[in-house]
Design a protein around this motif. Structure first.
Motif: not given
Length: 635
Positions: A361-370, A529-534
C-alpha cells in the motif's frame, strides 16, 4: 512562442566555447587521472556512473584526451540522442567523443545543463548527426542551435525552482530504496539469510513442493483464430512492470488459442525462464503462460505464494551478484525443479504476508507520487524555458532585470553575438521541427499515422456512446472495446487481432495530449479489495486550452524515441537446442515487429543463443544500430 521582453535568443556557439586543452596520459607527468568516457555518463539524467575518487592509471589510457575543470559541461557528441550531458564537479580528462563546454559570463552552467538535456536539443541534435554506424554531431551544427537567454538573475531563479522539483523526485527514489531495504530487513528478521539458511529451516526442492509446468504458445503466431481474444496471456513485460503481483494486460488469446497454451489459476506463482530469467511473480487473476515461463501448480500447503515468490526473487538477485553466467542467464525446467527453498513455520510466513500487504500500500502511494512529480517536473521545464514559469517573478524584479539585461547585452556585443530580440522572433522548444502552431491540439492530427487517427476516432465515439472512460487494464473491458463494432469497422482495413497495437496507440495518443490517461479504482468482487487500474478518457473542454508548446515538445520527444527504437516479438525454440547438446540455449523460430511484419532475416536460425541479450546484440548488428535500441519480447 514569443520570448519575454527581457529575454533574447542566441546560438549555442555564441555562449558556449569548447575547451581545447589536450592531455596525452602516456607522457603526462601525472601518473593517474580522473577519466570520464561516454560509458560513465548516464543517458538523460547526466548522473556520473563512477566515484569521484576513482582514478585510471595513465598507462591504461591509450589516446589523447581533453582536459576539463569543475564547472565545465561535458556533452557527448557521439550518438547525441542518448543525451549524455554532465556538469563536472572536479577537474579531469574526458574522451574526445565528449566536448568540454565552458559557459560565457552571461550563461549559468546549471541553466545551460538543463537546456542541453531537454528534448529541444537532443532530438534536434539526433536529426543533425551524421554517420550511419557511429552518428556524431558536428561542432558547426551544434553551434547553430538556438538557446533562449534570460538575464542571469532569472536564470538562477529558474535553476532554483527546477532543482527543488528535482529534489522531490530524488526523495521519492530514496524513499522507494528505503522501503525496499526495510522489506528485505523484515524478511531477514523473520527467516534469516536465505542463501545460507542460517536458521536451519527444513529445505525442499521446487519439484517437491509443487507441480512445475512449462508454458506453451499456440501456432502460428498472430493467427486471429488464436490471438486477440478474451483470455489474458502473461508476458515478461507485465512482470517487469507490475512487480510481485502481476496483471496480464499486454496480450491475450482466444478460447481456441488458450487450448494450445498453459493456463494458470489466480494466486499461482510463475517464473520467467527467458527474457528476465528467474523473475518471479504471483498472478492476480487466471491467465495463460507461454514457453518463456514456468508455473508452480498445487503449491504445498505449508508454503504461501508470497513467501515463495519473494524468496525466489531474493535468490535470483543474490545469485546474479555472486556469479557471472550463473543459471539465471537462461533457465531450463530441470534447473528450476532443482532449486531449493526453505520451509519456515506457517505463522512466520503469515506474518511476512501481512507485512508485505501493508508495504505494498505504501509503495503504491510512493510510486503514484513519483509519477506525478515527474509529470510536474516536465511541465515546469517546458514553462521554464518559455518564460512562463517566472512571469510573476519578472514583474516583481523589473528594476533588477533591466540592469541585468544591459549587462548581458554588453557581454554579447563584446563577443560579437548576433541576437534575436524578444517579442518578434520566436524560439520553439521543439527546435526547428516542421510543426505548425495552431490554437489547439488539432494541429497534431495530420501528424498521426492512419491507424492512430482511426483509433482516436473510434475511441472518441465509443466513449461518447458509453459515457464512461475506457478501463484499459481490465482485460474484459478492453476486449469488449476491441470487439465493439465501432472499433472493428474503423480498423477492419488493418486486419484482425490488433489489441496490442490499439493499446500502444492509446498510450501514444495520451502522450501527445490528445486523450487523457487517468487511474480509476476497481473493487475486486471476490476479495473486496480495491485496486487501481489505468484508464483513458476523451479530453474535457477546459483541457483543450493548454499551451501548444507543451504538446509540441511532447510530440517531438516521442518522435525522437520512436525513430531510435526497434520492437520485435521473438519465438524461441529451447527443445532443438537441448537435443543438439546446447541445454539452456535456444534457436529463433520467428521475429516479427509490432505490425506483425516478418524480420527473421535479421538472425541466424542455425545459431544457438545463450540469452535474449545475445540475440538482441545480434539483431542490433544486423540493423547496424546499438543494442539498447532493440527491444525484444519472447512469446
Amino acid at each position: 512562442m514569443n520570448l519575454p521582453e527581457t529575454w533574447v535568443e542566441a546560438r549555442l556557439g555564441d555562449v558556449l566555447s569548447r575547451v581545447d586543452t589536450k592531455v596525452d596520459p602516456q607522457t603526462s607527468q601525472t601518473n593517474s587521472h580522473f577519466y570520464i568516457g561516454l560509458e560513465h555518463i548516464e543517458s538523460h539524467t547526466g548522473r556520473l556512473l563512477r566515484d569521484a575518487e576513482e582514478v585510471t592509471e595513465g598507462r591504461d589510457i591509450l589516446s589523447i584526451k581533453t582536459a576539463f575543470n569543475a564547472g565545465d559541461i561535458l556533452y557527448g557528441k557521439l550518438r547525441p540522442n542518448l543525451s549524455k550531458v554532465h556538469l563536472a564537479t572536479q577537474e579531469g580528462i574526458c574522451s574526445t567523443d565528449i566536448w568540454a563546454l565552458r559557459t560565457a559570463e552571461c550563461l549559468l552552467p546549471d541553466f545551460a545543463l538543463r537546456y542541453l538535456r531537454s528534448p529541444a536539443i537532443y532530438v534536434r541534435a539526433a536529426q543533425l548527426a551524421t554517420g550511419a554506424n557511429l552518428p556524431r554531431l558536428s561542432a558547426d551544427a551544434f553551434d547553430r542551435l538556438p538557446i533562449p537567454l534570460p538575464t542571469l538573475p532569472e536564470q538562477q531563479r529558474i535553476v532554483d525552482v527546477l532543482e527543488q522539483a528535482e529534489t522531490f523526485g530524488h526523495s521519492c527514489l530514496a524513499t522507494q530504496e528505503t522501503l525496499a531495504t526495510v522489506l528485505r530487513e523484515q524478511y531477514t528478521a523473520l527467516f534469516g539469510d536465505v542463501l545460507l539458511n542460517d536458521k536451519s529451516w527444513p529445505v525442499r526442492k521446487i519439484s517437491q513442493v509443487s507441480e512445475l509446468v512449462r508454458g506453451s504458445s499456440p501456432r502460428p503466431q498472430g493467427d486471429p483464430r488464436l490471438f486477440g481474444g478474451p483470455v489474458p496471456r502473461l508476458m515478461v513485460s507485465d512482470v517487469t512492470r507490475d512487480g510481485l503481483w502481476v496483471n496480464a494486460t499486454t496480450d491475450s488469446l482466444t478460447e481456441e488459442g488458450a487450448k494450445s497454451s498453459r493456463s494458470m489459476a489466480a494466486q499461482s506463482v510463475v517464473m520467467a525462464v527467458s527474457g528476465a530469467p528467474g523473475l518471479t511473480a504471483i498472478l492476480n487473476h487466471d491467465a495463460c503462460i507461454h514457453d518463456g515461463f514456468v508455473g508452480l501448480r498445487d503449491l504445498s500447503a505449508d508454503l504461501l505464494p508470497e513467501f515463495v515468490a519473494f524468496t525466489l526473487n531474493l535468490l535470483r538477485a543474490k545469485n546474479d551478484q555472486q556469479a557471472v553466467g550463473a543459471v539465471f542467464r537462461n533457465l531450463t525446467t530441470d534447473q528450476v525443479k532443482a532449486m531449493v527453498i526453505p520451509v519456515p513455520p506457517m505463522e512466520k510466513q503469515e506474518a511476512f504476508r501481512e507485512f508485505l500487504s501493508q508495504w505494498q500500500v505504501v509503495q503504491r502511494d510512493i510510486a503514484k507520487s513519483k509519477r506525478l512529480i515527474d509529470e510536474l517536473t516536465n511541465e515546469l521545464t517546458i514553462d521554464a524555458y518559455s518564460g512562463t514559469l517566472t512571469e510573476a517573478w519578472r514583474v516583481k524584479s523589473a528594476s533588477q532585470l533591466a540592469e541585468a539585461a544591459a549587462a548581458r547585452g554588453q557581454i554579447l556585443r563584446e563577443r560579437g553575438t548576433k541576437i534575436a530580440l524578444s517579442g518578434k522572433d520566436k524560439v520553439s522548444l521543439t527546435v526547428q521541427t516542421d510543426l505548425t502552431v495552431r490554437p489547439a491540439r488539432h494541429w497534431l492530427i495530420p501528424e498521426l499515422s492512419q491507424f492512430q487517427r482511426q483509433v482516436l476516432a473510434a475511441f472518441s465515439e465509443f466513449c461518447q456512446q458509453s459515457g464512461q472512460p475506457l478501463l484499459a487494464e481490465d482485460p474484459d473491458v478492453f476486449s469488449r472495446f476491441c470487439d465493439d463494432s465501432i472499433v472493428t469497422d474503423r480498423l477492419q482495413a488493418f486486419g484482425q487481432s490488433q489489441g496490442n497495437r490499439i493499446r500502444r496507440s492509446l498510450s501514444q495518443l495520451a502522450g501527445l495530449g490528445l486523450i487523457a490517461k487517468i487511474t480509476l479504482p476497481k473493487q475486486d468482487s471476490d476479495s473486496g479489495e480495491r485496486g487501481y487500474l489505468k484508464a483513458f478518457r476523451p479530453l474535457r473542454p477546459e483541457e483543450f486550452t493548454r499551451m501548444v508548446d507543451v504538446q509540441a515538445l511532447r510530440k517531438t520527444s516521442l518522435a525522437g524515441v520512436d525513430q531510435q527504437r526497434y520492437y520485435f516479438e521473438v519465438q524461441l525454440d529451447y527443445e532443438s537446442s537441448e537435443h543438439a547438446g546446447a541445454s539452456g540455449m535456444f534457436q529463433v523460430i520467428t521475429v516479427v515487429d509490432e505490425d506483425n511484419e516478418d524480420f527473421i532475416h535479421l538472425v541466424d536460425q542455425g545459431q544457438h543463443y545463450a540469452s535474449l541479450d545475445a540475440l538482441r546484440e545480434g539483431i542490433a548488428r544486423s540493423l547496424k544500430v546499438e543494442a539498447w535500441q532493440v527491444d525484444l519480447e519472447a512469446v
